[in-house]
Design a protein around this motif. Sequence first.
Motif, PDB file in Angstrom:
ATOM      1  N   SER A  31       2.932  24.002  -9.178  1.00 12.73           N
ATOM      2  CA  SER A  31       3.679  24.371  -8.375  1.00 12.73           C
ATOM      3  C   SER A  31       3.613  25.206  -6.622  1.00 12.73           C
ATOM      4  O   SER A  31       3.800  24.447  -5.647  1.00 12.73           O
ATOM      5  CB  SER A  31       5.266  23.926  -8.485  1.00 12.73           C
ATOM      6  OG  SER A  31       5.304  25.758  -9.615  1.00 12.73           O
ATOM      7  N   GLU A  34       1.040  23.937  -4.101  1.00  9.36           N
ATOM      8  CA  GLU A  34       1.117  23.396  -3.577  1.00  9.36           C
ATOM      9  C   GLU A  34       2.322  23.741  -2.288  1.00  9.36           C
ATOM     10  O   GLU A  34       1.835  23.179  -1.309  1.00  9.36           O
ATOM     11  CB  GLU A  34       1.895  21.998  -4.536  1.00  9.36           C
ATOM     12  CG  GLU A  34       2.296  21.280  -4.154  1.00  9.36           C
ATOM     13  CD  GLU A  34       3.125  19.662  -4.938  1.00  9.36           C
ATOM     14  OE1 GLU A  34       2.850  18.922  -3.973  1.00  9.36           O
ATOM     15  OE2 GLU A  34       3.791  20.275  -4.933  1.00  9.36           O
ATOM     16  N   GLN A  38       0.700  23.394   1.368  1.00  6.99           N
ATOM     17  CA  GLN A  38       1.791  22.613   2.102  1.00  6.99           C
ATOM     18  C   GLN A  38       3.150  23.375   3.532  1.00  6.99           C
ATOM     19  O   GLN A  38       2.383  23.274   3.664  1.00  6.99           O
ATOM     20  CB  GLN A  38       3.626  21.619   1.536  1.00  6.99           C
ATOM     21  CG  GLN A  38       2.491  20.803   1.086  1.00  6.99           C
ATOM     22  CD  GLN A  38       4.087  20.266  -0.158  1.00  6.99           C
ATOM     23  OE1 GLN A  38       4.989  20.963  -0.235  1.00  6.99           O
ATOM     24  NE2 GLN A  38       3.142  18.890  -0.673  1.00  6.99           N
ATOM     25  N   GLN A  45      -3.448  17.438   4.361  1.00  7.57           N
ATOM     26  CA  GLN A  45      -3.536  17.415   2.687  1.00  7.57           C
ATOM     27  C   GLN A  45      -2.621  16.751   2.345  1.00  7.57           C
ATOM     28  O   GLN A  45      -1.119  17.035   1.652  1.00  7.57           O
ATOM     29  CB  GLN A  45      -3.778  18.702   1.496  1.00  7.57           C
ATOM     30  CG  GLN A  45      -5.441  19.194   2.471  1.00  7.57           C
ATOM     31  CD  GLN A  45      -5.940  20.057   1.079  1.00  7.57           C
ATOM     32  OE1 GLN A  45      -4.774  20.896   0.949  1.00  7.57           O
ATOM     33  NE2 GLN A  45      -6.978  19.804   1.155  1.00  7.57           N
ATOM     34  N   ASP A  46      -2.250  15.863   1.210  1.00  4.85           N
ATOM     35  CA  ASP A  46      -1.638  15.015   0.613  1.00  4.85           C
ATOM     36  C   ASP A  46      -1.476  15.280  -1.050  1.00  4.85           C
ATOM     37  O   ASP A  46      -2.387  16.404  -1.526  1.00  4.85           O
ATOM     38  CB  ASP A  46      -1.950  13.416   0.269  1.00  4.85           C
ATOM     39  CG  ASP A  46      -3.430  12.618   0.052  1.00  4.85           C
ATOM     40  OD1 ASP A  46      -4.359  13.823  -0.558  1.00  4.85           O
ATOM     41  OD2 ASP A  46      -3.484  12.054   0.192  1.00  4.85           O
ATOM     42  N   GLN A  47      -0.917  15.025  -1.859  1.00  3.09           N
ATOM     43  CA  GLN A  47      -0.591  15.356  -3.016  1.00  3.09           C
ATOM     44  C   GLN A  47      -2.030  15.112  -4.176  1.00  3.09           C
ATOM     45  O   GLN A  47      -2.107  16.198  -4.507  1.00  3.09           O
ATOM     46  CB  GLN A  47       0.415  14.547  -3.718  1.00  3.09           C
ATOM     47  CG  GLN A  47       1.103  14.986  -4.926  1.00  3.09           C
ATOM     48  CD  GLN A  47       1.745  16.443  -5.227  1.00  3.09           C
ATOM     49  OE1 GLN A  47       2.546  16.699  -4.226  1.00  3.09           O
ATOM     50  NE2 GLN A  47       2.426  16.558  -6.477  1.00  3.09           N
ATOM     51  N   GLU A  48      -2.121  14.268  -3.547  1.00  2.00           N
ATOM     52  CA  GLU A  48      -3.654  14.154  -4.545  1.00  2.00           C
ATOM     53  C   GLU A  48      -4.793  14.577  -4.777  1.00  2.00           C
ATOM     54  O   GLU A  48      -5.345  15.623  -5.122  1.00  2.00           O
ATOM     55  CB  GLU A  48      -4.304  12.104  -4.422  1.00  2.00           C
ATOM     56  CG  GLU A  48      -5.333  12.203  -5.319  1.00  2.00           C
ATOM     57  CD  GLU A  48      -5.462  10.276  -4.989  1.00  2.00           C
ATOM     58  OE1 GLU A  48      -6.116  10.434  -4.796  1.00  2.00           O
ATOM     59  OE2 GLU A  48      -4.606  10.022  -5.128  1.00  2.00           O
ATOM     60  N   ASN A  49      -4.619  15.099  -3.199  1.00  2.00           N
ATOM     61  CA  ASN A  49      -5.990  15.942  -3.057  1.00  2.00           C
ATOM     62  C   ASN A  49      -5.558  17.300  -3.629  1.00  2.00           C
ATOM     63  O   ASN A  49      -6.566  17.858  -4.209  1.00  2.00           O
ATOM     64  CB  ASN A  49      -6.465  16.138  -1.392  1.00  2.00           C
ATOM     65  CG  ASN A  49      -6.823  15.044  -0.909  1.00  2.00           C
ATOM     66  OD1 ASN A  49      -7.354  14.569  -1.792  1.00  2.00           O
ATOM     67  ND2 ASN A  49      -6.637  14.440   0.699  1.00  2.00           N
ATOM     68  N   VAL A  50      -4.153  18.395  -3.434  1.00  2.00           N
ATOM     69  CA  VAL A  50      -3.540  18.773  -4.188  1.00  2.00           C
ATOM     70  C   VAL A  50      -4.462  19.435  -5.319  1.00  2.00           C
ATOM     71  O   VAL A  50      -4.823  20.160  -5.868  1.00  2.00           O
ATOM     72  CB  VAL A  50      -2.563  19.418  -3.425  1.00  2.00           C
ATOM     73  CG1 VAL A  50      -1.807  21.107  -4.595  1.00  2.00           C
ATOM     74  CG2 VAL A  50      -2.529  19.004  -1.667  1.00  2.00           C
ATOM     75  N   MET A  51      -3.812  18.404  -5.973  1.00  2.00           N
ATOM     76  CA  MET A  51      -4.167  17.753  -6.946  1.00  2.00           C
ATOM     77  C   MET A  51      -5.370  18.163  -7.756  1.00  2.00           C
ATOM     78  O   MET A  51      -5.990  18.786  -8.442  1.00  2.00           O
ATOM     79  CB  MET A  51      -3.475  16.711  -7.884  1.00  2.00           C
ATOM     80  CG  MET A  51      -3.521  16.616  -9.656  1.00  2.00           C
ATOM     81  SD  MET A  51      -2.751  18.451 -10.187  1.00  2.00           S
ATOM     82  CE  MET A  51      -1.373  17.456 -11.110  1.00  2.00           C
TER      83      MET A  51
END
Length: 92
Positions: A31, A34, A38, A45-51
């Motif tokens: 978190s 992330e 953001q 970057q979307d959530q999937e790329n961050v993960m």
Amino acid sequence: MLSDQFIKQVQQCDTLFTDIDTVGDCQLSFSEFEAYVQKRNPDKQDQENVMKDFNKMDIDQSGYLSFHEFLRAICKKNGVYMPSELSIHDKL
């Protein structure tokens, strides 16, 4: 002996790591990571790329990034050689 380039990278990473570590527990949670990504790139970057990025950096799969894992990823990204082993005798 450590290169000046590596020492400078350690100093920069230390400052950045401290800024991202909002809890102050000397590790980065997903978190925290992330929120930083953001804040810097709200549209890129979307959530999937961050993960994916987080998981690549989390070498020991602990769910947190240690300073060492973070430093290794930044050095790799910036093309700065990082010794595989650091000694307590190395001066930073």
